[in-house]
Scaffold this motif. Structure first.
Motif, PDB file in Angstrom:
ATOM      1  N   VAL A 103      44.205   1.158  47.555  1.00 53.56           N
ATOM      2  CA  VAL A 103      45.420   0.906  48.341  1.00 53.56           C
ATOM      3  C   VAL A 103      45.557  -0.594  48.591  1.00 53.56           C
ATOM      4  N   VAL A 104      44.497  -1.237  49.033  1.00 50.08           N
ATOM      5  CA  VAL A 104      44.527  -2.670  49.321  1.00 50.08           C
ATOM      6  C   VAL A 104      44.801  -3.455  48.036  1.00 50.08           C
ATOM      7  N   SER A 105      44.193  -3.063  46.942  1.00 46.52           N
ATOM      8  CA  SER A 105      44.428  -3.721  45.653  1.00 46.52           C
ATOM      9  C   SER A 105      45.889  -3.578  45.229  1.00 46.52           C
ATOM     10  N   LEU A 106      46.461  -2.402  45.415  1.00 45.44           N
ATOM     11  CA  LEU A 106      47.867  -2.171  45.091  1.00 45.44           C
ATOM     12  C   LEU A 106      48.760  -3.110  45.897  1.00 45.44           C
ATOM     13  N   PHE A 107      48.475  -3.259  47.183  1.00 49.13           N
ATOM     14  CA  PHE A 107      49.291  -4.127  48.030  1.00 49.13           C
ATOM     15  C   PHE A 107      49.227  -5.571  47.547  1.00 49.13           C
ATOM     16  N   LYS A 108      48.038  -6.035  47.162  1.00 44.92           N
ATOM     17  CA  LYS A 108      47.897  -7.403  46.647  1.00 44.92           C
ATOM     18  C   LYS A 108      48.690  -7.580  45.352  1.00 44.92           C
ATOM     19  N   GLU A 109      48.661  -6.570  44.493  1.00 42.84           N
ATOM     20  CA  GLU A 109      49.432  -6.627  43.244  1.00 42.84           C
ATOM     21  C   GLU A 109      50.930  -6.721  43.528  1.00 42.84           C
ATOM     22  N   ILE A 110      51.410  -5.914  44.461  1.00 43.12           N
ATOM     23  CA  ILE A 110      52.834  -5.934  44.813  1.00 43.12           C
ATOM     24  C   ILE A 110      53.208  -7.295  45.386  1.00 43.12           C
ATOM     25  N   GLU A 111      52.373  -7.816  46.274  1.00 39.51           N
ATOM     26  CA  GLU A 111      52.647  -9.133  46.855  1.00 39.51           C
ATOM     27  C   GLU A 111      52.738 -10.207  45.772  1.00 39.51           C
ATOM     28  N   GLN A 112      51.781 -10.216  44.862  1.00 39.85           N
ATOM     29  CA  GLN A 112      51.767 -11.228  43.796  1.00 39.85           C
ATOM     30  C   GLN A 112      52.955 -11.065  42.855  1.00 39.85           C
ATOM     31  N   LEU A 113      53.308  -9.842  42.540  1.00 40.54           N
ATOM     32  CA  LEU A 113      54.446  -9.571  41.675  1.00 40.54           C
ATOM     33  C   LEU A 113      55.729 -10.162  42.262  1.00 40.54           C
ATOM     34  N   HIS A 114      55.783 -10.222  43.579  1.00 43.19           N
ATOM     35  CA  HIS A 114      56.979 -10.708  44.262  1.00 43.19           C
ATOM     36  C   HIS A 114      56.782 -12.099  44.869  1.00 43.19           C
ATOM     37  N   GLY A 115      55.933 -12.896  44.245  1.00 44.91           N
ATOM     38  CA  GLY A 115      55.856 -14.309  44.560  1.00 44.91           C
ATOM     39  C   GLY A 115      54.973 -14.728  45.711  1.00 44.91           C
ATOM     40  N   ARG A 116      54.169 -13.829  46.239  1.00 51.26           N
ATOM     41  CA  ARG A 116      53.259 -14.210  47.332  1.00 51.26           C
ATOM     42  C   ARG A 116      52.205 -15.157  46.767  1.00 51.26           C
ATOM     43  N   GLN A 117      52.024 -16.274  47.438  1.00 55.64           N
ATOM     44  CA  GLN A 117      51.066 -17.282  46.997  1.00 55.64           C
ATOM     45  C   GLN A 117      49.701 -17.000  47.614  1.00 55.64           C
TER      46      GLN A 117
END
Length: 164
Positions: A66-80
């Motif tokens: 779950v935590v890994s998925l959230f990090k992937e979503i954040e990065q996909l949408h430009g989270r630095q």
């Protein structure tokens, strides 16, 4: 299946990125339940206002996934990654609760922000008023009723998303 609660926040093109997060979470987790969307002043730094909300979902994924998925979503949408903790962001997804799990690994659960950030507690109390915090042993409605509302300013806003 575990019930999870997720905090969503954004202050860079927030309408765009909150909608993107909701779409991604629906795609990966299926049906989600949503709190209202709240606008709040930035906490910890001077910056644009944030949009915040909490969503609930059911998952059979372990906490690590779950935590890994959230990090992937954040990065996909430009989270630095590596940006200062208190700084503007396109999207911030935080796992607040995973059923009644209390743990420090791989993340701290329940997330400490529940007890001190109005932009987390108010939408959580709206979405799960009778759910009991596994550490304080108070339900979220009671925790919100006791919260010092003068400490942070936030307000519900109209938000157009298909499942809202």
């Amino acid at each position: 299946m575990a019930t999870i609660y997720i905090s969503i926040g954004s202050n860079i093109e927030p309408h765009k990125y909150v909608k993107a997060a909701l779409s991604e979470l629906t795609y990966h987790l299926g049906e989600i339940r949503c709190s209202s969307v709240y606008e709040s002043e930035a906490v910890g730094f001077d910056g644009s206002n944030f949009l915040n909300m909490v969503v609930a979902a059911e998952t059979d994924k372990p906490i690590e996934q779950v935590v890994s998925l959230f990090k992937e979503i954040e990065q996909l949408h430009g989270r630095q990654r590596g940006a200062k903790k208190f700084s503007p962001r396109t999207i911030d997804l935080d796992l607040l609760l995973y059923d009644h799990t209390v743990t420090d690994v791989p993340v701290v659960l329940p997330r400490a922000e529940i007890t001190y950030n109005a932009f987390v507690l108010w939408p959580l109390a709206e979405l799960a008023p009778d759910t009991v915090h596994p550490v304080t042993q108070k339900n979220y409605q009671q925790m919100w009723a006791e919260f010092d509302k003068s400490s942070q300013h936030l307000w519900p806003i109209e938000f157009d998303w298909p499942n809202q």
